[in-house]
Write a protein that holds these residues in place. Structure first.
Motif, PDB file in Angstrom:
ATOM      1  N   THR A  91       0.829  -1.208   0.000  1.00 20.41           N
ATOM      2  CA  THR A  91       0.000   0.000   0.000  1.00 20.41           C
ATOM      3  C   THR A  91       0.865   1.260   0.000  1.00 20.41           C
ATOM      4  O   THR A  91       0.634   2.187  -0.784  1.00 20.41           O
ATOM      5  CB  THR A  91      -0.902   0.011   1.246  1.00 20.41           C
ATOM      6  OG1 THR A  91      -1.640  -1.200   1.267  1.00 20.41           O
ATOM      7  CG2 THR A  91      -1.840   1.170   1.214  1.00 20.41           C
ATOM      8  N   VAL A  92       1.869   1.273   0.880  1.00 22.95           N
ATOM      9  CA  VAL A  92       2.735   2.450   0.956  1.00 22.95           C
ATOM     10  C   VAL A  92       3.473   2.651  -0.370  1.00 22.95           C
ATOM     11  O   VAL A  92       3.561   3.767  -0.883  1.00 22.95           O
ATOM     12  CB  VAL A  92       3.730   2.324   2.132  1.00 22.95           C
ATOM     13  CG1 VAL A  92       4.794   3.398   2.060  1.00 22.95           C
ATOM     14  CG2 VAL A  92       3.000   2.401   3.453  1.00 22.95           C
ATOM     15  N   VAL A  93       3.982   1.554  -0.942  1.00 20.64           N
ATOM     16  CA  VAL A  93       4.705   1.670  -2.207  1.00 20.64           C
ATOM     17  C   VAL A  93       3.799   2.287  -3.270  1.00 20.64           C
ATOM     18  O   VAL A  93       4.182   3.242  -3.955  1.00 20.64           O
ATOM     19  CB  VAL A  93       5.215   0.285  -2.673  1.00 20.64           C
ATOM     20  CG1 VAL A  93       5.681   0.330  -4.114  1.00 20.64           C
ATOM     21  CG2 VAL A  93       6.343  -0.189  -1.778  1.00 20.64           C
ATOM     22  N   LEU A  94       2.579   1.781  -3.373  1.00 20.17           N
ATOM     23  CA  LEU A  94       1.693   2.275  -4.433  1.00 20.17           C
ATOM     24  C   LEU A  94       1.326   3.746  -4.231  1.00 20.17           C
ATOM     25  O   LEU A  94       1.492   4.564  -5.139  1.00 20.17           O
ATOM     26  CB  LEU A  94       0.412   1.439  -4.471  1.00 20.17           C
ATOM     27  CG  LEU A  94       0.577   0.037  -5.042  1.00 20.17           C
ATOM     28  CD1 LEU A  94      -0.670  -0.784  -4.797  1.00 20.17           C
ATOM     29  CD2 LEU A  94       0.861   0.120  -6.536  1.00 20.17           C
ATOM     30  N   THR A  95       0.847   4.080  -3.032  1.00 24.68           N
ATOM     31  CA  THR A  95       0.360   5.449  -2.851  1.00 24.68           C
ATOM     32  C   THR A  95       1.500   6.455  -2.924  1.00 24.68           C
ATOM     33  O   THR A  95       1.367   7.489  -3.582  1.00 24.68           O
ATOM     34  CB  THR A  95      -0.373   5.608  -1.512  1.00 24.68           C
ATOM     35  OG1 THR A  95       0.399   4.987  -0.501  1.00 24.68           O
ATOM     36  CG2 THR A  95      -1.725   4.957  -1.542  1.00 24.68           C
ATOM     37  N   THR A  96       2.632   6.150  -2.290  1.00 28.07           N
ATOM     38  CA  THR A  96       3.699   7.151  -2.336  1.00 28.07           C
ATOM     39  C   THR A  96       4.332   7.216  -3.724  1.00 28.07           C
ATOM     40  O   THR A  96       4.751   8.293  -4.132  1.00 28.07           O
ATOM     41  CB  THR A  96       4.798   6.898  -1.282  1.00 28.07           C
ATOM     42  OG1 THR A  96       5.225   5.554  -1.379  1.00 28.07           O
ATOM     43  CG2 THR A  96       4.305   7.168   0.110  1.00 28.07           C
ATOM     44  N   SER A  97       4.394   6.101  -4.452  1.00 29.95           N
ATOM     45  CA  SER A  97       5.015   6.245  -5.765  1.00 29.95           C
ATOM     46  C   SER A  97       4.131   7.060  -6.695  1.00 29.95           C
ATOM     47  O   SER A  97       4.650   7.854  -7.484  1.00 29.95           O
ATOM     48  CB  SER A  97       5.415   4.900  -6.382  1.00 29.95           C
ATOM     49  OG  SER A  97       4.391   3.981  -6.313  1.00 29.95           O
ATOM     50  N   VAL A  98       2.819   6.905  -6.596  1.00 26.32           N
ATOM     51  CA  VAL A  98       1.960   7.767  -7.410  1.00 26.32           C
ATOM     52  C   VAL A  98       2.168   9.231  -7.009  1.00 26.32           C
ATOM     53  O   VAL A  98       2.317  10.110  -7.852  1.00 26.32           O
ATOM     54  CB  VAL A  98       0.471   7.367  -7.263  1.00 26.32           C
ATOM     55  CG1 VAL A  98      -0.425   8.411  -7.899  1.00 26.32           C
ATOM     56  CG2 VAL A  98       0.223   6.023  -7.910  1.00 26.32           C
ATOM     57  N   ALA A  99       2.231   9.474  -5.697  1.00 31.92           N
ATOM     58  CA  ALA A  99       2.386  10.855  -5.228  1.00 31.92           C
ATOM     59  C   ALA A  99       3.719  11.452  -5.675  1.00 31.92           C
ATOM     60  O   ALA A  99       3.776  12.591  -6.142  1.00 31.92           O
ATOM     61  CB  ALA A  99       2.258  10.913  -3.710  1.00 31.92           C
TER      62      ALA A  99
END
Lengths: 312, 275
Positions: free
Chosen positions: B196-204
Motif C-alpha cells: 500500500t505504501v509503495v503504491l500510494t507514495t510512488s503515485v504521489a
C-alpha cells in the motif's frame, strides 16, 4: 533524536546473568525495540523538514540572498499585508480552502450514498470518479485550461448549444479562482468519495432495518443513520481537503499563474513568485504566514470536529 | 414502476459520469493523436488523420530527448524515495507502536506536525545548498522522503498494531531482538501495508510538481511533470504534442490504477482515517 541506548544500558547487567537466562540476554542487547530505529527517518526529517521550518522564523525577518542575510525585523510581514496584491492572496487562500473542502464534503457524500446503493454500474462509476485522483495535477490543469478557453473551449461551446454564453472562466477576475476550485474538486472528489464509501460500508445493516421497521423511507435512512454515522468520514474529508486547499499551489499555478493580474493568487503562489523574483526573505515570510494560518485554523478545527465525534 | 425509476436513475448517473469524467480524458487522447493543424482547433471532433507514431516520435525527440531523460529521472526519483520511505518508516512505525514513553509521545507529535505544516521552501533550499544537494536528484529524493514520511509512518504504525506481540516475545526467546527481530520476523509480515505504501507514495512522488519545481529546476535534469510544465509554454501552437506528452505521463498512474485499484483505494482511505 539520538539513541538513548548507551546511557540506559545498566552496568550491573552481566553479573545478574546467572540469575535468570532470558532477561539478561535480552537486556544485554538493550531494549528489543531500540530507539536507533528512529535514527534514519529522524535525521532526514530533522535536516530537511524541521531545521528549515524553525529557521524560517528567523529568515522571514531578514533581507536574504541565501548567502548572507540582514535582519530587518517585521518589515517583510508589514510589506506582506501592506501590499494589496498580497492581501488578496491571503483572502483567496481562505476562499479556496473553504469552497473546495465544502464542495468535496457535499459531493463526496452524495456520491458515496449513490455508489453504496444497489446500482449495477457501481464498480464502473467508482473507478471513473476515483481515477482523476491519480492523474498528475499539471496534466489536469493544462487540460482544463484548454477546455475552459473562452471561445474555442469545449465548456463554452457546450453552453452555447443550450443558448448560454459562458464567461471567460480563467480570464475573468470574478470567475478565475472559483473555476480553479471547481477543477480541484473534479480532481479530488474521488478521494472524498472513497473515504465516504469506506465509512458507509462499515455502518451495520441493522440500523437501516430498524428505520424500515419504523416505516422510514430513503430520506429517514439518510438523515438518521447515514449522515450521523458517517461523521468520522466527514471529519477526515474536511481536515484533508482543508489542509490541501490552504497549501494548494500546483493547480492554480498551471491554470492561471495567479492571474488575471493578482486576482487568483494564493499564499503558496505568492511564495513562489517572491522566490522567483529573488525576494527570499519575503517569500519565507509568506511561508511563515501560511504556517500560522494552517496551524491556527487546522488545530482548533481538528479539536472541534473530533469533539463532535460521539461513537454511536 | 420502481424498477423503471431505478434504471432511469442509473442511466442518468451514467450520462453525468461520462460527460463529467470521460469527456476530458477522451479529449486528451483525441487531441494527442490529431495532426498539428486540426489539434489547434481544440474541439472534440474525430481526428481527420491519425499521426500517432509521428506525434509520439516528435515528443520523444523534442529538445534533445528531454522527455526520455525526464522519465529516467522520475523513475530514479520515485524508486529511490519509495525505497527509503519503506525501510525507514517501517522501522520508525514499528518502534513507535511497540514502545511507549516520552520519546514515543514526542515522535507522535512530530509525525502529526509533518502532516499538517507546510514545508518552508527557501530555508529548505538553503539547507540543501549547504549540503551541496540543491539541484541534485539525491537532494530531491531526500525532500520527497521527508515530506511523505508522516503519512507512511502512520500507515506502518497502524498495521504493526495488528501484529501480535506474542510473536515478538517468541522471537526474543530465540534471542532475536532489535534489527534481527524486525527484519527477519516483523518486516515480512508487513507486506500488505508495504505494498500500500509503495503504491500510494510512488503515485504521489511521480506526480509531484511543486518539489521538483523548487528543488530541481532547469531543463537539464527535469522530471516528467516539469517537462509538461515547460512544454506548456513552448508548444503553444503544437497542441497535439503537448497532449501526447500528457497522455504519456498519465500512462504509469493508469497502469497502477488498472492493476492495483483496490490496494490504492484501501491505502488512501486508511491513511485518511488514521491521519
Amino acid at each position: 533524536m539520538t539513541s538513548s541506548r548507551p546511557s540506559t544500558a545498566t552496568p550491573p547487567e552481566p553479573r545478574t546473568a546467572a540469575a535468570g537466562r532470558r532477561t539478561p540476554r535480552r537486556k544485554g542487547r538493550g531494549n528489543p525495540y531500540p530507539y536507533v530505529f528512529y535514527l534514519p527517518a529522524g535525521i532526514i526529517y530533522t535536516v530537511v523538514f524541521l531545521v528549515p521550518t524553525i529557521m524560517a522564523f528567523y529568515f522571514s525577518m531578514t533581507r536574504w540572498t541565501l548567502f548572507d542575510s540582514t535582519f530587518v525585523g517585521l518589515e517583510n510581514f508589514t510589506d506582506f499585508f501592506a501590499e494589496q496584491n498580497l492581501r488578496i492572496g491571503f483572502q483567496n487562500t481562505l476562499i479556496y480552502a473553504v469552497s473546495t473542502s465544502g464542495l468535496k464534503v457535499v459531493l463526496g457524500m452524495a456520491l458515496g450514498v449513490l455508489l453504496t446503493s444497489r446500482l449495477k454500474l457501481r464498480g464502473f462509476l467508482r473507478s471513473v470518479v476515483f481515477f482523476p485522483v491519480l492523474v498528475s495535477t499539471v496534466a489536469v490543469g493544462i487540460t482544463f485550461s484548454v477546455l475552459l478557453k473562452p471561445d474555442t473551449g469545449l465548456v463554452n461551446k457546450a453552453l452555447a448549444l443550450v443558448g448560454v454564453s459562458g464567461p471567460d472562466w480563467l480570464g475573468d477576475a470574478n470567475t478565475a479562482l472559483l473555476s480553479v476550485a471547481i477543477v480541484d474538486v473534479w480532481k479530488g472528489v474521488g478521494l472524498a468519495t472513497v473515504i465516504y464509501i469506506a465509512g458507509m460500508m462499515s455502518i451495520p445493516r441493522d440500523y437501516y432495518q430498524a428505520v424500515a421497521v419504523d416505516g422510514g423511507g430513503a430520506w429517514h435512512r439518510f438523515r438518521y443513520v447515514t449522515l450521523p454515522l458517517s461523521w468520522p468520514a466527514t471529519n477526515s474529508v474536511i481536515i484533508l481537503s482543508f489542509i490541501g486547499g490552504l497549501r494548494s499551489f500546483d493547480l492554480i499555478w498551471t491554470m492561471t499563474r495567479g492571474g488575471p493580474g493578482f486576482t487568483s493568487d494564493v499564499i503558496a503562489s505568492i511564495i513562489y513568485k517572491q522566490y522567483q523574483a529573488g525576494f527570499f526573505g519575503l517569500s519565507t515570510a509568506g511561508n511563515v504566514i501560511l504556517f500560522i494560518v494552517v496551524t491556527a485554523l487546522v488545530v482548533p478545527l481538528t479539536r472541534f470536529l473530533s469533539a463532535r465525534e460521539v461513537p454511536a | 414502476m420502481r424498477a423503471l425509476r431505478r434504471s432511469g436513475a442509473e442511466v442518468a448517473a451514467f450520462v453525468v459520469a461520462v460527460v463529467v469524467f470521460i469527456v476530458p480524458f477522451s479529449f486528451m487522447v483525441l487531441t494527442a493523436v490529431k495532426d498539428e493543424l486540426q489539434s489547434a482547433e481544440l474541439d472534440f471532433a474525430w481526428p481527420a488523420s491519425w499521426p500517432i507514431v509521428e506525434n509520439f516520435v516528435a515528443v520523444i525527440e523534442a529538445r534533445d530527448y528531454v522527455l526520455l531523460r525526464a522519465f529516467v529521472n522520475s523513475t530514479v526519483l520515485t524508486v529511490g524515495a519509495v525505497a527509503l520511505l519503506v525501510v525507514f518508516c517501517s522501522m520508525a512505525g514499528f518502534v513507535l507502536q511497540r514502545r511507549k514513553g516520552r520519546m514515543g509521545t514526542t515522535v507522535n507529535f512530530l509525525v502529526l506536525t509533518g502532516l499538517i505544516i507546510p514545508p518552508a521552501i527557501v530555508p529548505t533550499i538553503w539547507v540543501l545548498q549547504g549540503l551541496g544537494l540543491f539541484k541534485t536528484l539525491p537532494g530531491l529524493i531526500l525532500v520527497e522522503v521527508a515530506f511523505h514520511m508522516s503519512y507512511s509512518v502512520l500507515l506502518f504504525r497502524a498495521f504493526v498494531a495488528a501484529v501480535p506481540r506474542e510473536l515478538d516475545e517468541a522471537a526474543m526467546i530465540d534471542g532475536c531482538t532489535g534489527f534481527r527481530l524486525f527484519f527477519q520476523v516483523i518486516f515480512p509480515l508487513l507486506r500488505p501495508v508495504t505494498i500500500t505504501v509503495v503504491l500510494t507514495t510512488s503515485v504521489a512522488v511521480f506526480n509531484d510538481f511543486v518539489n521538483p519545481l523548487y528543488f530541481l529546476p532547469g531543463d537539464e535534469n527535469a522530471t516528467v511533470q516539469l517537462t509538461l510544465y515547460n512544454f506548456q509554454s513552448q508548444y503553444s501552437t503544437q497542441w497535439n504534442l503537448l497532449f501526447m506528452d500528457i497522455v504519456l505521463i498519465t500512462i504509469p498512474p493508469l497502469l497502477a490504477f488498472v492493476f492495483f485499484n483496490r490496494k490504492i483505494v484501501a491505502g488512501m482511505t486508511a491513511g485518511a482515517i488514521k491521519g
